[in-house]
Design an enzyme around this catalytic site. Structure first.
Site, PDB file in Angstrom:
ATOM      1  N   HIS A  86       0.881  -1.014  -0.089  1.00 38.48           N
ATOM      2  CA  HIS A  86       0.049  -0.005   0.057  1.00 38.48           C
ATOM      3  C   HIS A  86       0.878   1.059  -0.019  1.00 38.48           C
ATOM      4  O   HIS A  86       2.269   1.208   0.127  1.00 38.48           O
ATOM      5  CB  HIS A  86      -0.727  -0.199   1.247  1.00 38.48           C
ATOM      6  CG  HIS A  86      -2.248   1.023   1.147  1.00 38.48           C
ATOM      7  ND1 HIS A  86      -3.236   0.139   0.369  1.00 38.48           N
ATOM      8  CD2 HIS A  86      -2.539   2.022   1.402  1.00 38.48           C
ATOM      9  CE1 HIS A  86      -4.291   1.153   0.467  1.00 38.48           C
ATOM     10  NE2 HIS A  86      -3.733   2.137   0.969  1.00 38.48           N
ATOM     11  N   ASP A 166     -14.315   2.024   5.928  1.00 37.71           N
ATOM     12  CA  ASP A 166     -13.240   2.947   5.400  1.00 37.71           C
ATOM     13  C   ASP A 166     -13.728   3.482   4.246  1.00 37.71           C
ATOM     14  O   ASP A 166     -13.600   4.757   4.136  1.00 37.71           O
ATOM     15  CB  ASP A 166     -12.082   2.230   4.802  1.00 37.71           C
ATOM     16  CG  ASP A 166     -10.927   3.037   4.355  1.00 37.71           C
ATOM     17  OD1 ASP A 166     -10.781   3.713   5.100  1.00 37.71           O
ATOM     18  OD2 ASP A 166     -10.526   2.799   3.200  1.00 37.71           O
ATOM     19  N   ARG A 173     -13.560  12.129   4.738  1.00 39.64           N
ATOM     20  CA  ARG A 173     -12.216  13.119   5.095  1.00 39.64           C
ATOM     21  C   ARG A 173     -11.883  13.754   3.666  1.00 39.64           C
ATOM     22  O   ARG A 173     -11.208  14.713   3.884  1.00 39.64           O
ATOM     23  CB  ARG A 173     -11.201  11.736   5.428  1.00 39.64           C
ATOM     24  CG  ARG A 173     -11.404  11.274   6.799  1.00 39.64           C
ATOM     25  CD  ARG A 173     -10.455  10.146   6.894  1.00 39.64           C
ATOM     26  NE  ARG A 173      -9.266  10.613   6.693  1.00 39.64           N
ATOM     27  CZ  ARG A 173      -8.185   9.542   6.180  1.00 39.64           C
ATOM     28  NH1 ARG A 173      -8.557   8.153   5.748  1.00 39.64           N
ATOM     29  NH2 ARG A 173      -7.021   9.923   5.930  1.00 39.64           N
ATOM     30  N   SER A 188      -7.188   3.966   7.987  1.00 42.85           N
ATOM     31  CA  SER A 188      -7.859   3.694   6.780  1.00 42.85           C
ATOM     32  C   SER A 188      -6.854   2.365   6.213  1.00 42.85           C
ATOM     33  O   SER A 188      -7.470   1.621   5.476  1.00 42.85           O
ATOM     34  CB  SER A 188      -7.656   5.089   6.148  1.00 42.85           C
ATOM     35  OG  SER A 188      -7.906   4.936   4.707  1.00 42.85           O
ATOM     36  N   LYS A 192      -7.893  -1.801   5.523  1.00 46.74           N
ATOM     37  CA  LYS A 192      -8.159  -2.529   4.250  1.00 46.74           C
ATOM     38  C   LYS A 192      -7.018  -3.639   4.307  1.00 46.74           C
ATOM     39  O   LYS A 192      -7.376  -4.839   3.566  1.00 46.74           O
ATOM     40  CB  LYS A 192      -7.858  -1.367   3.219  1.00 46.74           C
ATOM     41  CG  LYS A 192      -8.875  -0.420   2.977  1.00 46.74           C
ATOM     42  CD  LYS A 192      -8.908   0.644   1.745  1.00 46.74           C
ATOM     43  CE  LYS A 192      -7.868   1.316   1.899  1.00 46.74           C
ATOM     44  NZ  LYS A 192      -7.919   2.731   2.486  1.00 46.74           N
TER      45      LYS A 192
HETATM   46  N1  URA Z   1      -4.443   5.742   1.508  1.00 47.31           N
HETATM   47  C1  URA Z   1      -5.327   5.167   2.271  1.00 47.31           C
HETATM   48  O1  URA Z   1      -6.042   4.165   1.856  1.00 47.31           O
HETATM   49  N2  URA Z   1      -5.925   5.935   3.166  1.00 47.31           N
HETATM   50  C2  URA Z   1      -5.617   7.190   3.562  1.00 47.31           C
HETATM   51  O2  URA Z   1      -6.097   7.760   4.571  1.00 47.31           O
HETATM   52  C3  URA Z   1      -4.379   7.654   3.001  1.00 47.31           C
HETATM   53  C4  URA Z   1      -3.779   6.770   1.707  1.00 47.31           C
END
Ligand code: URA
Length: 445
Positions: A86, A166, A173, A188, A192
């Site tokens: 990620h 999320d 957000r 967040s 995931k």
């Molecule tokens: N990527 C994400 O999935 N969430 C965030 O808050 C910032 C970047």
């Protein structure tokens, strides 16, 4: 009886929340008993007051448990090689996932990847993939598992099934200036990631004008927060701290960034910093999966799988498995939506790009219609900015700063003004951009 406003008030006043208060709020956000206004107030309170590491871990787990947590028992994958990646977000960074997932899969890693949509001034993987006709970014759970089994990796967004909290909180957000918060980003990202039950994680944490974390110190705080929360649930991780003081790669947008991705995979054009970052991430994933014993050999394997076309092949298979065209890699240009008004932006003076405000370039994309200003707003997937001159590049009236893909001339004019003021040109070059990977944090369990 506990009310959402009690939780908001407590956080507003700087007090630590209990695990059950956090779970109550997150469950309410997921089911709709907590309103968008209340989510906005809560995220602003967290932004301003912060959270302890215990609160961050409780928040992350409540978000993960808002949906299903994948169980790979019985699936045709090697569970010891399930490693995900990620990014904490950055202008131009979103295309990295589309490169890493197929390349890591080609190296023998299994990558069930839940990514996000665009957030504030950064585009997102899920919006990019929405530009691919037919590609289902929120497939039924069984289809996602099948795609991972068949291809080795698949990228989708949060679904009604996986990390739905999320999905709700992210949109709020995005439009309430509450993105750049260590607890909220940790929750967040990790909710995931943990929903797909990986055995290890590689996360890039950017800093600089194109990232949510503006300084390296803030990026380190975010990296340590994510590493610690992941370790608490038994997941080892590697955090790569990256330099996002300029746009990563040559384009920002959705369809245009998919085009850059395909060009990279098939070897038509490869930006050097993108290549370095992609190989660095995949090498860490290959070592975490136990496929190679050290980073040198792992990087060699990744480079070979990119060169021999295996990564491009996996990308094409992933698109097909999730409903896209059979020949997407071969004919991407024919399938992607194209903006009607495409023009270069010449530099006002002759010289070299010495600096850029990458966040402002991300904002220009939002102004073009390629990012959201309101939750659930439909974005225009065809608009974007390409051929962005990197730091160190010579520019002039004839050698443009970039090319804008706009809906009309008025949008083009507005975006070109923003981009001209975001890119600093000087008569002499101050050298190329810094190396992409600055340092790393390795967290075992
Ligand atoms: N990527 C994400 O999935 N969430 C965030 O808050 C910032 C970047």
């Amino acid at each position: 009886m506990l009310l959402p406003q009690d939780v908001i008030r407590k956080k507003r006043d700087g007090l630590a929340l209990t695990a059950s208060e956090i779970r109550f709020f997150v469950d309410g956000a997921t089911s709709g008993t907590v309103s968008e206004g209340q989510i906005g107030a809560f995220t602003m309170a967290v932004y301003l007051r912060g959270m302890t590491i215990e609160e961050i871990a409780d928040f992350t787990l409540a978000m993960r448990d808002s949906g299903r947590v994948l169980d790979w028992n019985g699936a045709a994958v090697d569970p010891t090689r399930l490693i995900d990646k990620h990014s904490s977000g950055g202008v131009g960074d979103e295309k990295i996932t589309l490169l890493v997932v197929p390349l890591a899969a080609a190296c023998g890693v299994w990558v069930p990847n839940l990514s996000g949509r665009g957030l504030d001034y950064c585009a997102g993987e899920v919006d990019m993939l929405d530009a691919v006709p037919g590609y289902d970014t929120a497939p039924p759970h069984a289809l996602f598992i099948r795609a991972v089994e068949e291809v080795g990796g698949a990228i989708i967004g949060p679904t009604l099934d996986l990390a739905p909290a999320d999905r709700k909180i992210f949109y709020v957000r995005d439009v309430t200036a509450t993105v750049e918060s260590v607890p909220l980003i940790t929750g967040s990202i990790l909710s995931k990631k943990l929903a797909s039950s990986p055995r290890g994680l590689v996360i890039t944490v950017g800093s600089g004008s194109g990232a949510y974390m503006k300084t390296l110190d803030d990026a380190r705080r975010l990296a340590r927060s994510m590493a610690e929360v992941a370790a608490r649930v038994g997941v080892p991780s590697v955090m790569l701290l990256s330099d996002l003081s300029c746009v990563l790669g040559t384009s920002v947008g959705n369809a245009v960034a998919v085009k850059e991705t395909v060009d990279f995979l098939v070897g038509r054009r490869r930006d050097a910093r993108v290549l370095d970052l992609v190989l660095s991430i995949v090498a860490e994933m290959v070592v975490l999966a136990g496929i190679e014993p050290d980073l040198g050999r792992a990087r060699g394997l990744a480079a070979a799988k990119l060169e021999d076309g295996s990564a491009a092949d996996r990308f094409g298979r992933m698109v097909r498995a999730l409903g896209g065209p059979n020949d997407f890699v071969e004919r991407a240009k024919d399938y992607l939506p194209a903006a009607p008004f495409v023009r270069p932006v010449g530099a006002e003076s002759t010289g070299f790009v010495v600096d850029m405000d990458a966040g402002a370039i991300g904002h220009a994309l939002v102004e073009l219609g390629g990012g959201r200003k309101h939750p659930e707003e439909k974005i225009d997937l065809s608009v974007g900015i390409t051929e962005i001159a990197p730091v160190g590049a010579p520019v002039s009236q004839e050698r443009p700063l970039c090319v804008i893909h706009a809906r009309d001339e008025a949008d083009f004019d507005r975006a070109s003004r923003e981009i001209r003021s975001a890119m600093r040109v000087a008569p002499t070059s101050s050298g190329a951009a810094r190396p992409i990977v600055i340092e790393k944090i390795v967290q075992s369990v």
